[in-house]
Structures are given as structure tokens and as C-alpha cells.
Design an enzyme around this catalytic site. Structure first.
Site, short mmCIF file in Angstrom:
data_model
loop_
_atom_site.label_atom_id
_atom_site.label_comp_id
_atom_site.label_asym_id
_atom_site.label_seq_id
_atom_site.Cartn_x
_atom_site.Cartn_y
_atom_site.Cartn_z
CG ASN A 288 -12.75 -63.80 -1.26
OD1 ASN A 288 -11.61 -63.98 -0.85
ND2 ASN A 288 -13.74 -64.64 -0.99
CG HIS B 131 -0.28 -75.55 -7.09
ND1 HIS B 131 -1.39 -76.36 -7.05
CD2 HIS B 131 -0.55 -74.50 -6.25
CE1 HIS B 131 -2.29 -75.84 -6.25
NE2 HIS B 131 -1.81 -74.71 -5.75
#
Length: 705
Positions: free
Chosen positions: A49, A435
């Protein structure tokens, strides 16, 4: 609307909030309720991350600073102040991450007879085997690169692991060379062991042990691991690009060579080595991270997590259930015709979504399939079904978002595969990312056309559907079918966004629609009626929508928010947000679903969506919000939400100062919502359907997938 709700003290900076989310992930590495391999995986996820955070978010803030942008964000921080606070927080986080690795993960692995050895700990037998391994397997792959007056400093690949080498020159001064640790070889090398332990050594240690072999005739002063992170925040010149695919391919190449924004280096690095790297890579002191441990912990998840023989150190495998209602009909279309169907992944299998496409591909009554794709798996059965449908003569239209970050190359390849099969492929829209998650299937039934629609909160990815929590809704509602047709016509043609019956789309209508729903609750509360909002999402960033929530809270609306990641809203501020509570759950599954429920004067309205409350979702993406109108299904979703809200095992509470407080229940009050849902859906029979669903992949039972 002008009022005091834009006070910077009411907001948390987006980047700092994300770092707090990553901190919550990291702390799961210390959670004794997680098996040790799962603790290890959380630490690996934290490391990965951070890589993406530096490549995208830190790079973006630094670009703002270099461009002279000084406007503060909603929390009052300029780009310069953001970078200072990000730097301080990330240095502390990486220090904590490696402390957990050294002081917790390694000892726990050792207790379970797994050792990652330092060269000093090798036995004579192990050293002998490594010498042979290096000579036959490693040495032929290595390429030492010198840097001197005739050879410029080599280009170092983004995120590659390297060994910096100082050699003693003829004049006694150090000479620099670098060796890339080859990614084509496994990073963890298994060693022979005479005892009960399973021993490993890292590839960079093997190379360091034999580094003199690469520089015959030279004296090696030092050999130091280092790694760089580059700016990967790509911008596409869409308007000026005659071929969007070629422009994206060009930008992907540039990602490898963007400016360096982080240098990780072993904490014992020679000062002269560090000086050379700092000068050549043009990094500042704040961008240097001295690491006490192996650089880049992703090997913990990529290699160590999956080793055989240690099942007891992982979560108990879970096989997602296929609901009985799919078994009671000859086809999925018959099932949907008898009423809307809701799936909650991963507790319920994603397989019906795959079979929805596969059945449509082989059904002679199906005439057309239209679908949006954002992220798909490496060997996607969804894409294979679409290609099969086109090859059989059906009209297949796919809007494949080629700008999905870090999936660009994968999506380009899938797009070319679909085009070759005969599909109409649209590679996204100029200036927007598509999206939304929607599939429309047009089927001829009894001399008329019937539309079947799938809508989801997550991607059409059969792999991530096993670890992300998301909802799927199947319907043949006529109005939603009509909306779906209009939606796709807008995406593929020149139609202006139409007024739709039940679907709400961004970037045009979603923001005002959510604003109206929040305002309706506020007005009800001002009239003395009950006002209540429950929302679950990945991130809450949009300042305008946060202000709407503040206004509703000030009017007395009770607001409960389940927000896994970023939350720029601050709850519990007197006169502003004292009626708002925020919970965050970080657990075995990644909470990905988006749910919005409004009390609506006693006539509740519940919506699912692909969109979080973020500016990009509201203004720069094609998104969908859709209602769940069947009372049984909406009640079922709210039962799930109440279970989440009751969770004490994986929940952290957001404080008004932007910090999080992890709940620490005793045994009597311990409640894990995700585990409870697993038990509720524990299969009592085979998790597959007869006929069409009998070929379920073995990956379904592999928690490492």
C-alpha cells in the site's frame, strides 16, 4: 450555501487519513486473533500500500508543490505542509512496520519452525548448497553495472531491488557499481535443514555473499541493498492523442522512469554509498528511508504465505455458497424472471455472475450483451464469455476502461482480444473513467424483447470477489432495463445523459441526487420528525457532501457511517457533527460495498452504488447508484449493516481529532461480523449448481488466491 461548515478544523487531510487507514492495516499484524500467516500478510499489504501511496498520492502532492500551487485543501493544509506531515508520518510508519517484522513476525514464524536466515546463521551444509546455487542459477542472470567517467549512472527501474557496491579504485577512492536483484528468480530460497525447521534465505543475501564473484580483481568495500520508488501518477493527453491506446502505452513506459520520490536503503549503508545515490537520484534527506530489515516486504505474501504444510497458520478455508434459488430453475434467466436476486460476496459465490454471462453467450435467444469492465482477473471467465458470445454472432458491446490505474496494460490486452472476437470495444470516455458495474442482456422471449440487468458495487473480477465484500443485484425490472439501454447509448454514442427512471449516474446527476436525499432528512428533522442516514463506503472525501452531512447532523439527523478507508469528516464536534458516528472495519475481507440508506419519513430508501463520496466519483467518473426496492432484499442488506455496526472485533472508532480508537472487547463482548456472516452462509451442501455450475475452479477453496 454560505455557513460555518467550511471551517478547516472540521476536516482531516485526505493523505493523512489514508495513512491512518494503512496504520489500521498494519496493526492487524499484531492482532492475536489472526493466525500468524495472516498477520504476516497484513504487514505485506501495508508495505505494498505504501508503494502505491508514494507513487501516486505523494507524487501528486509534490507535483503541486513544484508547479507553485499553494491553495490549501479543506483541512487548511497547503501542498508544502502536506508533504512535511506525510514525511513525518511515513517515516514513523515504516519504522513501526519493520519493528513489527523483527520483534513479532520473525519470532512467531520461528515458534512455528519457519526461519528466514541471515548469512551469519548458515550452517556449513547450507553455505555449500548456496555456493552451488549461486554459480549455476544466479550468476548467469546477473548484470553488474559500473558508473564512472565513461559510463553514466544507470537507470534504476521503479520498485526494483538493487545492490549498491563500493569498490576500491586504483587511487584508493571508492568506485560505484550496482546490481539488480533479478525478479525472474524467487526471492526466497529454501535451504536444506537437518532439524524440524523450514529454513529460507533471501536472494539478495545470496548475491551479497558472492558479490566478489562479479568483480574479480577488485576489492569490495561494501554491498548495500537499496530500492527506489518513482512518480507513477500518469496523465494522459487524451484530447491531443489520435490513438488513445498508443498514448497510454507511451505513458506506461514513462511510469518506469518517473522522478524518484523515495529511496529505501539498508540502515547500515556506507555514508559514501548513500551520498552517491542521493546525488545521482536527486533525492532529499526527507525522501531517504533507512530500513532495518529486508527492503520490500511483499515476499511475505507472494511467496511465504502460500508454502505448503502450514494450513493451521492461515484462516480456515471458506467455500462461498451458491443460493438455493438458483438451483430451483432451469436457467438463471428463469430465476431472475421470478424476482430480483441479491448476492453478498464473498459469503455468496460470484459464480452466478460468471454463469449469467456464460449462459447468455450460449443461449440462442440472447441477441445482445452490453457490459462495463474496470478491473478483471488475469484469466477472466467474464472476458472469455463475452468473446464466445461475439464469435457466435451476438451483438456484444464492451466499455473497457483502459485508464484503470495499474491495470492499463492488462485491459489493453483484453480489449484487443475482445476486438479480435468481434466485440465492439470502447476504451473509456475522454476526461472520464467509467467505474460503473453494469451488464445488460437483451433476450427474445415470446415474440418480444426482455432485458436482464446485473448491477454491482464491485468489479467483474472473479478473483477479488473472493476477498472483497460487494453486492450483486440481478433484475429484469422494465424501468431499470430501459435505463440500462439509455445508459449504454449515452456511453457509446452522442446521446445527452437522459432522465432515467431508477438509475442515477455520475458525473451529471449523482451529486445533486445525494444532496437532495440528505437535505430531505434534514428538513424532516427540522419539522420534528425522525431523520436518519446510514452509509457504508470505502472513502468519504468530498467536502461539499461532508458539509451537507454536517448540516443534517446539526438539525438532529442521526448519521451512522461505515467507512473502511479515508474519512475527511470529523464526527463528534459540538454543534456540527455530534450526531455522526464513524466506524471502520479492517478484517479478513476487504470491505468494498457501497450502501446508502435514508429514513425518508418512515418510507426507507436503500441504494447500492459503485461510487464513494469522493470528488472523483461525483465529478470525473461514470458511476451508477441504483435502488433496492424489494423489501425482503433491502431488509437483508440492513441486517448485514447492523451486524457490521455491532462488530467489536475488527472495528475502530473515529474520534473528533481524526485519530482512531480500536475496540478491545473482552470475551463476553467479542463479536466479529465477518466471521458471523461466514457461519451464517456455511455451506451444508456442495457450493455449485447442477449442470452449468458444476465446473467450479479449485481456486475457490484456496485462501491464498
Amino acid at each position: 450555501m454560505s455557513d460555518h461548515y467550511d471551517n478547516p478544523s472540521y476536516y482531516t487531510n485526505r493523505e493523512l487519513s489514508w495513512l491512518e487507514f494503512n496504520h489500521r492495516c498494519m496493526m492487524e499484524a499484531l492482532n492475536s486473533n489472526n493466525p500468524v500467516f495472516e498477520q504476516m500478510k497484513f504487514l505485506s499489504i501495508t508495505s505494498t500500500n505504501l508503494d502505491e501511496f508514494f507513487m501516486i498520492r505523494v507524487a501528486s502532492v509534490r507535483d503541486q508543490l513544484q508547479a507553485g500551487y499553494k491553495r490549501p485543501d479543506a483541512s487548511g493544509l497547503t501542498p508544502e505542509l502536506q508533504l512535511k506531515r506525510i514525511g513525518k508520518r511515513t517515516h514513523q510508519m515504516m519504522s513501526d512496520m519493520y519493528r513489527i517484522y523483527r520483534d513479532h513476525i520473525l519470532p512467531e514464524l520461528c515458534k512455528n519452525h519457519i526461519r528466514i536466515l541471515h548469512p551469519d546463521e548458515l550452517s556449513r551444509k547450507q553455505k555449500h548448497q548456496l555456493a552451488l546455487f549461486f554459480e549455476h542459477e544466479v550468476y548467469p542472470v546477473l548484470t553488474p553495472m559500473a558508473a564512472d567517467s565513461s559510463r553514466p549512472f544507470p537507470l534504476i527501474l521503479n520498485k526494483s531491488l538493487n545492490l549498491g557496491v563500493l569498490l576500491k579504485g586504483e587511487d584508493g577512492q571508492p568506485v560505484f557499481a550496482t546490481v539488480q536483484v533479478p525478479s525472474v528468480l524467487p526471492r526466497m530460497i529454501k535451504l536444506p535443514s537437518d532439524g524440524p525447521d523450514t529454513d529460507f534465505i533471501l536472494l539478495e543475501s545470496v548475491i551479497s555473499l558472492n558479490i566478489g564473484r562479479l568483480f574479480e580483481g577488485w576489492e569490495v568495500i561494501s554491498c548495500t541493498p537499496y530500492r527506489i520508488t518513482r512518480n507513477a501518477d500518469l496523465s494522459f493527453e487524451e484530447e491531443g492523442a489520435e490513438d488513445l491506446l498508443q498514448e497510454i502505452k507511451r505513458s506506461l513506459r514513462m511510469r518506469k522512469w518517473g522522478s524518484v520520490i523515495r529511496l529505501e536503503i539498508d540502515h547500515e549503508a556506507d555514508a559514501r554509498m548513500l551520498g552517491i545515490l542521493r546525488r545521482e537520484l536527486e533525492v532529499t534527506e526527507d525522501e531517504i528511508f533507512r530500513i532495518h530489515g529486508p527492503l520490500n516486504l511483499d515476499f511475505l505474501m507472494k511467496q511465504l504465505y502460500g508454502i505448503p504444510g502450514f494450513d493451521h497458520l492461515r484462516y480456515r478455508p471458506y467455500i462461498p455458497e451458491v443460493p438455493d434459488q438458483f438451483r430451483n430453475y432451469k436457467s438463471i434467466f428463469d430465476c431472475i424472471s421470478h424476482g430480483d436476486v441479491l448476492l453478498h460476496h464473498p459469503y455468496e459465490s460470484f459464480l452466478p455472475v460468471v454463469k449469467f454471462l456464460e449462459e447468455a453467450a450460449s443461449d440462442p435467444q440472447v441477441l445482445a450483451i452490453k457490459q462495463t469492465l474496470y478491473r478483471v482477473s488475469g484469466n477472466s471467465p467474464i472476458v472469455n464469455a463475452l468473446a464466445k458470445a461475439a464469435e457466435s454472432g451476438k451483438q456484444v458491446t464492451v466499455l473497457l476502461e483502459v485508464k484503470a490505474r495499474f491495470d492499463e496494460e492488462n485491459n489493453i490486452q483484453w480489449g484487443l482480444r475482445l476486438e479480435k472476437a468481434g466485440c465492439h470495444v470502447i476504451y473509456g470516455l475522454p476526461g472520464l473513467k467509467t467505474h460503473s458495474k453494469i451488464t445488460l442482456i437483451v433476450r427474445r422471449e415470446q415474440q418480444s424483447m426482455k432485458r436482464y440487468v446485473h448491477l454491482g458495487t464491485g468489479n467483474y473480477n472473479d478473483v477479488t470477489a473472493k476477498i472483497y465484500t460487494d453486492y450483486s443485484l440481478f433484475t429484469c425490472d422494465e424501468q431499470i432495463g430501459s435505463d440500462a439501454s439509455a445508459f449504454f447509448n449515452t456511453l457509446t454514442g452522442y446521446s445527452a445523459p437522459p432522465e432515467m427512471n431508477k438509475l442515477v449516474s455520475a458525473p451529471v446527476r449523482l451529486r445533486p441526487y445525494l444532496t437532495r436525499l440528505i437535505e430531505n432528512e434534514r428538513q424532516n428533522a427540522l419539522r420534528g420528525e425522525h431523520g436518519e442516514i446510514f452509509a457504508k463506503m470505502n472513502s468519504l472525501v468530498d467536502a461539499d457532501l461532508i458539509q451537507e452531512l454536517y448540516r443534517a447532523s446539526s438539525a438532529g439527523v442521526k448519521i451512522r457511517l461505515l467507512i473502511r478507508g479515508i474519512c475527511c469528516l470529523r464526527p463528534g464536534i459540538k454543534g456540527v457533527s455530534e450526531n455522526i458516528e464513524v466506524h471502520s472495519i479492517v478484517g479478513r475481507f476487504l470491505e468494498h460495498s457501497r450502501v446508502y440508506r435514508f429514513h425518508n419519513g418512515g418510507q426507507p430508501e436503500l441504494y447500492l452504488s459503485s461510487a464513494d463520496m469522493m470528488p472523483r466519483n461525483m465529478d470525473r467518473r461514470v458511476e451508477l447508484l441504483f435502488p433496492v426496492e424489494a423489501e425482503e432484499l433491502s431488509q437483508r442488506i440492513m441486517q448485514d449493516m447492523e451486524l457490521y455496526w455491532e462488530d467489536t472485533a475488527q472495528t475502530s472508532l473515529l474520534n473528533s481529532d481524526g485519530t482512531y480508537q480500536k475496540l478491545t472487547p473482552d470475551k463476553q463482548h467479542y463479536f466479529n461480523a465477518q466471521e458471523n456472516m461466514i457461519l451464517d452462509w456455511e455451506p451444508v451442501h456442495s457450493a455449485v449448481l447442477p449442470s452449468e455450475m458444476e465446473n467450479e475452479s479449485d481456486e475457490e477453496t484456496d485462501p491464498a488466491k
